[in-house]
Each structure stands twice: as structure tokens, then as C-alpha cells.
Write a protein that holds these residues in place. Structure first.
Motif, short mmCIF file in Angstrom:
data_model
loop_
_atom_site.label_atom_id
_atom_site.label_comp_id
_atom_site.label_asym_id
_atom_site.label_seq_id
_atom_site.Cartn_x
_atom_site.Cartn_y
_atom_site.Cartn_z
N LEU A 13 0.83 -1.21 0.00
CA LEU A 13 0.00 0.00 0.00
C LEU A 13 0.86 1.26 0.00
O LEU A 13 0.54 2.24 -0.68
CB LEU A 13 -0.94 -0.01 1.21
N TYR A 14 1.96 1.24 0.75
CA TYR A 14 2.85 2.41 0.75
C TYR A 14 3.50 2.61 -0.61
O TYR A 14 3.63 3.74 -1.09
CB TYR A 14 3.92 2.24 1.84
N ILE A 15 3.94 1.51 -1.23
CA ILE A 15 4.53 1.62 -2.58
C ILE A 15 3.50 2.20 -3.54
O ILE A 15 3.82 3.09 -4.35
CB ILE A 15 5.01 0.24 -3.06
N GLY A 16 2.26 1.71 -3.46
CA GLY A 16 1.22 2.22 -4.34
C GLY A 16 0.91 3.68 -4.11
O GLY A 16 0.49 4.39 -5.03
N ALA A 17 1.09 4.17 -2.87
CA ALA A 17 0.82 5.58 -2.58
C ALA A 17 1.87 6.50 -3.20
O ALA A 17 1.59 7.64 -3.53
CB ALA A 17 0.76 5.80 -1.07
N ALA A 147 -3.50 -5.26 -6.39
CA ALA A 147 -3.24 -5.91 -7.67
C ALA A 147 -2.53 -4.95 -8.63
O ALA A 147 -1.57 -5.35 -9.32
CB ALA A 147 -4.54 -6.41 -8.29
N LEU A 148 -2.98 -3.72 -8.69
CA LEU A 148 -2.38 -2.75 -9.60
C LEU A 148 -0.94 -2.42 -9.20
O LEU A 148 -0.07 -2.26 -10.06
CB LEU A 148 -3.22 -1.48 -9.64
N THR A 149 -0.69 -2.31 -7.91
CA THR A 149 0.67 -2.03 -7.45
C THR A 149 1.60 -3.19 -7.78
O THR A 149 2.74 -2.98 -8.22
CB THR A 149 0.67 -1.77 -5.94
N GLY A 150 1.13 -4.42 -7.57
CA GLY A 150 1.94 -5.57 -7.95
C GLY A 150 2.23 -5.61 -9.43
O GLY A 150 3.36 -5.90 -9.86
N GLY A 151 1.22 -5.30 -10.24
CA GLY A 151 1.42 -5.25 -11.69
C GLY A 151 2.39 -4.17 -12.10
O GLY A 151 3.23 -4.37 -13.01
N LEU A 152 2.32 -3.01 -11.43
CA LEU A 152 3.25 -1.92 -11.75
C LEU A 152 4.68 -2.31 -11.44
O LEU A 152 5.59 -2.08 -12.25
CB LEU A 152 2.87 -0.68 -10.94
N ALA A 199 0.39 11.08 2.11
CA ALA A 199 -0.88 10.37 1.95
C ALA A 199 -0.83 9.02 2.66
O ALA A 199 -1.82 8.57 3.25
CB ALA A 199 -1.19 10.17 0.47
N ALA A 200 0.32 8.36 2.63
CA ALA A 200 0.46 7.07 3.28
C ALA A 200 0.31 7.16 4.79
O ALA A 200 -0.04 6.18 5.45
CB ALA A 200 1.81 6.46 2.93
N ALA A 201 0.54 8.35 5.36
CA ALA A 201 0.39 8.52 6.80
C ALA A 201 -1.05 8.25 7.26
O ALA A 201 -1.28 7.93 8.42
CB ALA A 201 0.81 9.93 7.20
N HIS A 202 -2.01 8.37 6.35
CA HIS A 202 -3.40 8.10 6.72
C HIS A 202 -3.64 6.64 7.08
O HIS A 202 -4.65 6.31 7.71
CB HIS A 202 -4.34 8.46 5.55
N LEU A 203 -2.73 5.76 6.68
CA LEU A 203 -2.92 4.32 6.92
C LEU A 203 -2.48 3.88 8.30
O LEU A 203 -2.65 2.71 8.65
CB LEU A 203 -2.15 3.51 5.87
N ALA A 204 -1.88 4.77 9.08
CA ALA A 204 -1.30 4.37 10.36
C ALA A 204 -2.30 3.69 11.27
O ALA A 204 -1.99 2.72 11.96
CB ALA A 204 -0.68 5.58 11.06
N GLY A 205 -3.53 4.19 11.30
CA GLY A 205 -4.54 3.62 12.18
C GLY A 205 -5.05 2.26 11.75
O GLY A 205 -5.80 1.62 12.50
N THR A 274 -2.75 3.87 -14.28
CA THR A 274 -3.28 5.22 -14.28
C THR A 274 -4.65 5.27 -13.63
O THR A 274 -4.93 6.15 -12.81
CB THR A 274 -3.36 5.75 -15.72
N PHE A 275 -5.50 4.32 -13.99
CA PHE A 275 -6.82 4.29 -13.39
C PHE A 275 -6.74 4.10 -11.88
O PHE A 275 -7.43 4.76 -11.10
CB PHE A 275 -7.68 3.18 -13.99
N GLY A 276 -5.87 3.16 -11.44
CA GLY A 276 -5.75 2.90 -10.01
C GLY A 276 -5.27 4.11 -9.24
O GLY A 276 -5.79 4.42 -8.17
N ALA A 277 -4.26 4.81 -9.78
CA ALA A 277 -3.75 6.00 -9.10
C ALA A 277 -4.79 7.11 -9.07
O ALA A 277 -4.97 7.78 -8.04
CB ALA A 277 -2.48 6.48 -9.79
N CYS A 278 -5.49 7.30 -10.18
CA CYS A 278 -6.54 8.33 -10.21
C CYS A 278 -7.64 8.00 -9.21
O CYS A 278 -8.10 8.88 -8.47
CB CYS A 278 -7.12 8.45 -11.62
N PHE A 279 -8.06 6.75 -9.19
CA PHE A 279 -9.12 6.33 -8.27
C PHE A 279 -8.71 6.62 -6.83
O PHE A 279 -9.48 7.17 -6.03
CB PHE A 279 -9.40 4.84 -8.45
N THR A 280 -7.46 6.27 -6.47
CA THR A 280 -7.01 6.42 -5.10
C THR A 280 -6.87 7.89 -4.72
O THR A 280 -7.29 8.32 -3.64
CB THR A 280 -5.67 5.69 -4.91
N PHE A 281 -6.26 8.70 -5.58
CA PHE A 281 -6.06 10.11 -5.26
C PHE A 281 -7.39 10.85 -5.18
O PHE A 281 -7.58 11.71 -4.32
CB PHE A 281 -5.16 10.77 -6.31
N ILE A 282 -8.30 10.52 -6.08
CA ILE A 282 -9.61 11.17 -6.06
C ILE A 282 -10.34 10.83 -4.76
O ILE A 282 -10.94 11.70 -4.11
CB ILE A 282 -10.44 10.75 -7.28
#
Length: 461
Positions: A13-17, A147-152, A199-205, A274-282
Motif C-alpha cells: 500500500l505504501y509503494i502504491g501511494a 493488484a495494480l501495485t503488484g502489476g506496476l 498520503a500514506a500517513a493516513h494508513l497508520a490507524g 493510471t486508473f488505479g492511481a486516479c481512483f485512489t487520489f480522487i
């Protein structure tokens, strides 16, 4: 999903962020700005990632909240700084998402044999799908993101492995064709490559044992990201040379003219990325705006949600992206991917700078505070290299501060005067006390201190 993330899943998740569609075009943009000396800019950005990652991981552990950097800056510098940070992030997302969608669409269009018209249609489809699916919710997005991060990662490793045998040392000379000014320009655009730690700091909890797991996750993700970026940067220069700066699809060129099937697979992976990153940032921006509306850093209108989905915030985001997309179509030679990436970079640099300054003020570890201070100096220098684009964060900051003053202090009441006493005998509050002073740092992390403070308050009354 609270308390369900372990080290392996957290690392992905951190890599994907941090990794995003910018990786599709950033190596070429850096070569265009500095030639082979763009490697110096990459080295600087990867080095500064270390203190930035450490600072935001520590802040995420101490102050877990969906507000992100706005929450940190509120506690460190008060609500006005939080308002500015929130506005910066919210303004950056439509710009960055359009740039990422265009970059990914160009790869897909090239693989399909289409031109700029096909790329425009594909980019519009990516953005429409990302915003539409955000209306459904995020209950399925976690597995998709993994899945998208692994593919990237697999894609980038493939590109590096295929390209390394074709690296020629002669392409590294002349090393600094544009001089130090070119390196500074490349550094400014490459900041997009390392943004995402805040953005990854939001995952701490979401971690089962954040204090134990987060340092491992941050270190592992940082190492993987550094290897991927360094390998890609070296191959872009060593295989393509200075001509890599003129390519809209440098990853496809690295695979070679005979790798038709690999090029199609690369384009499809880039499209999904691109879709995965856009989805996550949005999703992050929409929920951050809802949290800011809750905290009075945005208009209250943004705080409304339906079934947990901030639809109003999403609608405003979609409108902003549409405006940027129209500008790209109307003036493609002026508003291009390079300009959008640089605008996105300077706004995120401003957000990161505030977050690092908050780390210096809030954290207790001398080592992390010192690293955050060094990171803040470097990020400030990166922002300064943006030149005229600095007007963007300045204009947004003025708008946010003006809105904050107008909202916090009614025109008929001077600042510091008591608010008229409401019905029910509640003690009047002073505007300066309510709207300016940051909250105490113990109210989330030290229940004993919170209890003691409450007891002192009752005794004083």
C-alpha cells in the motif's frame, strides 16, 4: 478495515501511494530538462525521501486522522495553516489526475496505433470511470490497489531487465548539457516521483501494531521504490540518451522495436496503473475535503456524505478536472503534461513543506525532527526551482486565508469579542479562543494526560 493491515500488505500500500502514473513520463521529462545530469536530480529526490518518509510515518502514528497534513498543521500552527494545507492538496488533485490520465492514455493509444485524438478519448474514459466508481464507494478498492501495485512493480522490473543489456556509457556524455540550472529544473518536476508519503500517513490507524510495523513498512517500501526509480532513470539515459527527452512513451521505447507484444502489455498495465492511481487520489482528496468541512477548514457543505460517500466533494473535484481537461484540449501546446506535472509538483511540495514543519514542531525524536528539518529545506528549494509556477500555491494560500478570516470573524463582531450568549445559559466563547488556538497534542495519544487536564478544568471552574 481497522487493525487488519500487516507488514506485507502495508508495504504494498505504501509503494502504491508513492508510485503513480508520473513514472510513465517523469524519466523523459527529467532527461529533457537536464540530460544525463538528471541522474543527480533523481539521487537528490531519493535521498530526501528518507527523512520525509520517517517524519510522516511518525506523524501518522501519533495523530491518525483522515485529515492528513491538515491535521498535523492544525495541531502545530493552528486552523489557518490547516486550511491552507487542505486547499493546496484539494487544488492539486484535479491537475495531477488529468496529467496522469493523459500520460497513461498516450501509452494505450500508441499500442493501439491511435493518435492524439484516441489518447484524449481514453484519458476522458479513465477520469470518468475513476470519478463514477468513487460514487460507489471504497469497499472493493483495497484489493484492486494491491493488484495494480503488484502489476506496476512487475512492469518496471521487466522494463529494467530488458533494457540493461542495451545501456551504453557513451550516452552519458556530455553529462551536464544544460548546466546546474537544468538539474534544478529536473529536480522540480521529479518531486512528483516522491510525493505520496504524506498520503500514506493516513494508513497508520489501520495497522495491527503501528509502532512496531510502520518503521519496517516505511523502510521496505522506500528500498523497493529507490531500486525501481534508480534502475529506470539509468536505463532511460543509458539506452535512449538525450533523445529520451523527446519521447511521449519512453517505457515503450526502452522495450525495443521488436517487442510488439510486450509493448501492448506495457500499455495495458500503464492504463490500469493510471486508473488505479486516479481512483485512489480522487478518493483521498474527496474524503480529505469532507474532513476539512467537518473541521471548518472548508465550507460546511463539503462535510455532507451519503452512505459514507462524499458526493458533493467528488462533484467539485470532477468539475475541476473537467476545466483542466478542456484547457489541455484547447491549448495543447501551452497546457501540456510537462506544465501540469510541474503545477502538481509545486502544490504538493507546498503541502509536504508544511507537513515537515509540523513534524519539527510536534515530534519528540531529535533524529526525526532533524531529518524533517533537512527535508523541509530541500523541499523548499525544490519549490523555489518552480519559478513562475510558485504563483499557484501563493494564490491558493491567499484565497484560503481570506476565506478563513471571512468565515471565522463575522463582520459585525471584532476578533476577540465575546460571541452573543446563546439560549440555555451556555458560557460565551471568544472567537480567538475557538478558531485560532490549536488543539492540545495529548487528546489523541495520552488518555491519562487528557483525564488530568479535564480534572484541572473542573477544579478551576
Amino acid at each position: 478495515m481497522t487493525g487488519r493491515i500487516g507488514v506485507a500488505r502495508g508495504t504494498v500500500l505504501y509503494i502504491g501511494a508513492v508510485l503513480g502514473p508520473g513514472v510513465l513520463v517523469l524519466p523523459a521529462l527529467a532527461v529533457q530538462a537536464a540530460g544525463p545530469a538528471s541522474l543527480l536530480a533523481w539521487a537528490l529526490m531519493l535521498a530526501v525521501s528518507v527523512p520525509i518518509a520517517a517524519a510522516f510515518a511518525a506523524l501518522g502514528i501519533r495523530y491518525p486522522d483522515s485529515g492528513g497534513v491538515a491535521t498535523f498543521t492544525r495541531r502545530a500552527f493552528g486552523p489557518t495553516a490547516a486550511t491552507v494545507a487542505g486547499w493546496w492538496f484539494y487544488a492539486a488533485v484535479p491537475i495531477g489526475m488529468v496529467a496522469g490520465a493523459v500520460a497513461g492514455a498516450r501509452y494505450a493509444a500508441t499500442a493501439l496505433g491511435g493518435g492524439h485524438g484516441a489518447a484524449a478519448v481514453i484519458a476522458a474514459g479513465i477520469l470518468a470511470a475513476a470519478y463514477a466508481l468513487n460514487l460507489v464507494g471504497l469497499h472493493w478498492s483495497s484489493r484492486l490497489h494491491l493488484a495494480l501495485t503488484g502489476g506496476l512493480c512487475a512492469l518496471l522490473v521487466t522494463v529494467i531487465v530488458v533494457s540493461v543489456p542495451h545501456v551504453e556509457m557513451s550516452r552519458f556524455t556530455p553529462f551536464t548539457p544544460q548546466g546546474l540550472s537544468g538539474v534544478a529544473s529536473a529536480t522540480a518536476v521529479l518531486f512528483v516521483a516522491i510525493c505520496g508519503w504524506e498520503a500514506a500517513a493516513h494508513l497508520a490507524g489501520e495497522f495491527t501494531r503501528p509502532r512496531r510495523q510502520l518503521p519496517i513498512v516505511a523502510g521496505a517500501s522506500l528500498g523497493i521504490i529507490a531500486i525501481l526509480y534508480a534502475g529506470l532513470a539509468i536505463c532511460t539515459v543509458g539506452v535512449l540518451g538525450t533523445s529520451g527527452g523527446s519521447s511521449e512513451v519512453p517505457l515503450l521505447r526502452l522495450l525495443g522495436p521488436q517487442a510488439d507484444l510486450a509493448a501492448v502489455v506495457t500499455a495495458l498495465c500503464a492504463l490500469l496503473l493510471t486508473f488505479g492511481a486516479c481512483f485512489t487520489f480522487i478518493a483521498a482528496a474527496a474524503r480529505a475535503a469532507a474532513a476539512l468541512g467537518r473541521d471548518k477548514a472548508f465550507p460546511d457543505w463539503f462535510a455532507a456524505t451519503r452512505a459514507g460517500v462524499p458526493r458533493r466533494s467528488l462533484a467539485v473535484q470532477a468539475g475541476g478536472a473537467a476545466v483542466v481537461a478542456v484547457a489541455v484540449l484547447a491549448a495543447p501546446t501551452v497546457v501540456d503534461v510537462d506544465l501540469l506535472m510541474r503545477a502538481f509538483s509545486v502544490l504538493l511540495a507546498a503541502v509536504t513543506l508544511l507537513g515537515l514543519a509540523a513534524a519539527v514542531r510536534l515530534l519528540s525524536s531529535p533524529l526525526i525532527r532533524g531529518g524533517a528539518a533537512v527535508g523541509a529545506v530541500v523541499v523548499g528549494g525544490v519549490a523555489a526551482c518552480s519559478g513562475p509556477l510558485l504563483i499557484l500555491p501563493a494564490a491558493v494560500a491567499v484565497a484560503a486565508s481570506t476565506w478563513r478570516r471571512h468565515r471565522a470573524v463575522p463582520r459585525d463582531l471584532p476578533a476577540g469579542r465575546p460571541v452573543p450568549k446563546p439560549a440555555g445559559g451556555t458560557r460565551p466563547r471568544r472567537i480567538a479562543e475557538v478558531d485560532v488556538q490549536p488543539r492540545r497534542s495529548y487528546d489523541l495519544v495520552n488518555p491519562a494526560a487528557r483525564t488530568a487536564a479535564s480534572s484541572r478544568t473542573h477544579r478551576n471552574r
